[in-house]
Write an enzyme that holds these catalytic residues in place. Sequence first.
Site, mmCIF file in Angstrom:
data_model
loop_
_atom_site.group_PDB
_atom_site.id
_atom_site.type_symbol
_atom_site.label_atom_id
_atom_site.label_comp_id
_atom_site.label_asym_id
_atom_site.label_seq_id
_atom_site.Cartn_x
_atom_site.Cartn_y
_atom_site.Cartn_z
ATOM 1 N N PHE A 152 5.003 -0.103 -1.233
ATOM 2 C CA PHE A 152 3.743 0.184 -0.620
ATOM 3 C C PHE A 152 2.813 -0.675 -1.494
ATOM 4 C CE2 PHE A 152 -0.397 2.028 -0.158
ATOM 5 C CZ PHE A 152 -0.383 2.641 1.088
ATOM 6 N N ASP A 204 2.779 -4.982 -8.860
ATOM 7 C CA ASP A 204 1.691 -4.303 -8.422
ATOM 8 C C ASP A 204 1.509 -3.178 -8.999
ATOM 9 O OD1 ASP A 204 0.181 -2.652 -6.790
ATOM 10 O OD2 ASP A 204 0.883 -2.956 -4.923
ATOM 11 N N LYS A 242 -7.043 1.721 -8.334
ATOM 12 C CA LYS A 242 -7.114 3.212 -8.606
ATOM 13 C C LYS A 242 -7.832 3.649 -9.873
ATOM 14 C CE LYS A 242 -3.043 4.269 -5.665
ATOM 15 N NZ LYS A 242 -3.488 5.062 -4.329
#
Lengths: 1060, 181
Positions: free
Chosen positions: A188, A279, A308
């Site tokens: 993801f 990532d 985030k």
Amino acid sequence: MRDFDDDYTSDYKGREIETAGEEARQMVDIILAPPGETSRKVREAVARKTVRNFRDHINRGFLAYRKSVTEATNFALTEWTGEGSVLVDALDRKFLDLLGGFGLYSYGIRHPRIIAAVKAQLDRSPQYSQEMLDPLRAQLARVLALLTPGKIQYGFFSNSGTEAVEGAMKLAKFYTGKKGFVAMLKGFHGKTLGSLSLMGKKTYRQPLLPLLEGVRHVPFGDADAVEAVLAAARAVGDDIAAVVAEPVQGEAGAVVPPDEFWPRLREVCNHYGVLLIADEVQTGMGRTGEIFGVDHWNVAPDILCLGKALGGGVVPMSAFLSTAKIWECMEPNPFMHTTTTGGNPLACAAALAAITVLLDEDLAGQARAKGKYVKEQLAQLQDRYPGVLAKVRGLGLLIGMEFPTDGIGYKVAAGLFSRGVLTAGTLTNARNIRFEPALNIPQNILDEILNRIEDVFKTIEPSRQAATAYLHTGQVLHVDLSNRTTRTMPTNPEWVRDYIGGWGLGVRYFVDQVAPDVDPLSADNALVLMTGPMCGTLAPTASRMCLVSKSPLTGTIFESNIGGSFGPELKFAGYDGLVITGASDTPVYLRIEDDRVRIEDAGDLWGKGIFETEAYLIDTMGPQVKSLSIGPAGENRIPFACIGSEAYRQMGRGGGGALFGAKNLKCIAVTGTGGVQVADIGNFWGKVSTARDASLLTEDNLWAQSDGTPILVDLTNELGIHPTRNFTAGVNPNRRGLDSEAIKSVKIGDRACASCPLGCGNFTSVDGVQLEGPEYETLCLGGSNCEINDLKSVMQFNRLCDDVGLDTMSTGNTIGLAMDLTESGRHDFGLAFGKEKDYLAVVTEIAHLATDRGRDLALGAAALAGKYDAEEDVAHAKGLEMPAYDPRGNYGMALAYATSERGACHLRAFTITAEDPFKVQDLVRDVIDNQNSNAVKWCMCFCDFWGSVDTTLMAELLSTGLGRQVSADDLDKTGERVWNLIRLYNLAAGFTAADDVLSEKMAKKALKGGPHDGRVISAEILEEMKVRYYYLRKWDEGGRPRKEKLHELGMDTLSLADEI
Amino acid sequence: MEKHLLAIPNRCTGCNRCTYACSAAKEGMFMPSRARLSVNNFPQEGYSVPNICFQCPRPDCLTACPVEAIVKNERGVVVVESGKCTGCGDCVDACAYGMIEQYTSGIAYKCDLCGGDPACVGECHFGALVFRAPDKISRKLRGEQMKQRMQKGTAAEKRRALAQNILKNAVRIPRTTSYMG
């Protein structure tokens, strides 16, 4: 409210500018109100509007999926504020944060140092001019260059994770001049069109195909597969720019790759001249127990993406960073990749402050230690609940719990939600739930979350087993008051088969729990409360439930049961019964709201009467609450204190109230929203309807509806067994004020227990004195036996006893004895037959141990007689005060009282209507048959007043409900089993055949008046009956069950059988 | 409507056979919390009030529904077409008697009089629930019950508040052959 359903695209006027301004202003006003000063009314309005606005203006689809809507009771959970690991919604509901905003809140919510930096920067310069050089962005890039592994030196800042990935992809293409990517299955990286191309999940990707060309997917953790793809791509000239992977796959459920995976990726990428993109949007900034995920394997990627937590959980912030060599390709035209708001001063201030927190608080170290702890704890839970928790994995505090199905996962998520723990997990996607709290989550909150997780698991595991078990809920709640722990355990299926429920099942649980020599008032005694299989269904009169324990009055095992609606409510909450052990050192009450069980402080309730206690519980838990409570009498451990429910119902006999008191347990309060399932509802409903009409609502039983128990006043007088004047006479000539006609004349309503069509309760009212009752036993023992023939006085006596929590039967019997002793000059208690004032006053004195006479009477009749040398004046058996049927006028009742496990009890066998009340041979058989069949009734928890129900009918109902065959013979055996088991227990506790007697009065003093004037029941006759009774029961002359009997009943393996 | 459902609180014993029957008929299990009617018990006062849906002539739930998922059928019964229901809960807020509620999924449910043969009435052995053609007395009793409207609180809170009002105004006298309150 405007109607937004119409199509406004062609209607330019479809807007309301004034309303827009007004509503915006309203919200700004709410925002501007100082913390804590927004009224609840306003916040409720916000909560309501938010749901509507989501529905009308965000996406109504969310409403159907979010637990904060679907599982919230009244108001949807509406974001309001929070701090650290605790979120508070608009209505002040607190939630422990296990979700951490999917990794956003690594430093907790509103970390003060980050907030301070952002506020200060906000007052200086929130955005930049787009022309001058901004110092914060430059410094942050340098700090990150120093913090990141390898040769990473340059960075680009943006707002969200997906933007970082987009930038990284562009950079890789610029640098390599190639177009393809290798991404991981289940990976993801974001949902914008570029990063979506890398997505490893069909759902989000398929509807938007074609996406970027040249993207291949390989299994995560399989470096050989990566190499194979790279080799193949090179072979066909369709080259790859970069390999993209998360160090630990987050969305996939915290999947950790094999240790060799990342080092091999680095090797393979070097070999094929392909860039390696890590990532780290979710794994970065300490989440996995190292500052970056790749640190676990000492691998330096070519490009690293952050997001985030980078913004400190305060400002949106993301970045992609790379080496000087790669960054060169961006230098000729730096405008090839720009953003207006990315890396703004607020975001950079947040990120810089966040990095100081990350390092100063050693968040990576905290994540490592806590992650290890959590994984150990979850592994233990997995051992205990293998059917609930299938797998646990992850690194640091990025932990994934995998459940066998989405359904179980959702139950866990919903259960946690209802217990104030916020997690992910939606109706359609709950198989993997992440355990991703703030890295600095306090240990006590972490432990609390783990506790609540276990609570939820408990409720799921047994109920899975119960799915096939009809009528029963399949679980019993075990409460240890000493350690203040609660635990649900599956209801023992073998015991259910052998003992059905109610009394029998209660006895089986009790003898397993408490050694026979235990002191009833010690912490070692246990309370077992058990419902019956039919409880909570339309089977009529089946709402009773049983308490089994050791009696403080008799020292024997005893059973006491109650109607009303506590039993069904407990079952709707999900429990067949309760087992309460230990004792609390301070007053507490047990609060059960479905699967949420709490032991709450009851300091404020201690000392209060039952009526006030119930009013408090209604205020606290809502009007639906059903409870069992004690009054001052129970608190003071009066051995005949009762347990009250719904004001006028009691577990009266044997001193259950004192047992609550000894455990410092004020009450048990329950609300339940579940249900009871039966095997075949149509068939079951048909069967119970037939039973209701053909058996229950027939002439045999309708006296209960038309009159209720007061009808016995006249009947017992006719039979000459109506105890009057301390068991002196068998008739009360002045009973007119107490009989059924008297009750009817003041009755203002019918009352019933749950599910009972008989409705035997009479709600009466005299001069403002109101109550449900009095019942026959009270009318006789509190009335005739004390020669109180005024109904209002007996009603006052009844209400007082109900409120302070005294058994009216034992109390009336004891007061009658004290009146007798006073009048005969043995001791002056200031009490006299027929004198109402002191008769009422002494009730309170007993309950509160307030006066000398109160303390004396609080001993109970048998001990009071012992103290004042009045053995020949007292009516009891084994210490339990005799009920309102004089055994001298019916020898069956004499044997029934003598052989009952709990002493003088009219509910074990009831022979008052026997054709010849003195025909010993027949009566012995009647008593045994009646004892056995009543035992089955109390196992089924049917009411005494369904006199015509037999084991054939009970077996038929039970078989239909359970969906398996139970025969009348099986039930008959159960009845016998109960009698043999309680016998074994009492024998082991030291009781012998010599205890199966009545108090001397019954043999030595003759009954006066009525048809049996002059009768006694001599010790010899009782002995003769006992011998026959033991013989027919296949017990030896000492009243001990013989081996062959126990074998016949399948009880010879019980350890109690060896003890005798 | 030929017949209407009438609750006569003075006759109610609080036994809840009606809610057991309703949930059995509607949910296939005994689950009073999901019944389409409820009984509010006041044990201390020895009183119980059945809360029923009046199938209002102008139903607020129907008016409030933004997607027309609530309709009045040809028999005058107000029913939820659950396929259309979006689960917004506006009907729950709108009902002044607390007689429409939602499953956890959000879908609303309410009394539909079992298509003309209410299961609750069949289990009421004290005549506290009757289903019959309206007459002067029953219209009056129903009118009095409908007059008290609760706008605040959850459905359960509204039902409780209504029941409390009914208890407060109840005339309770020793039983005669035809007491209706």
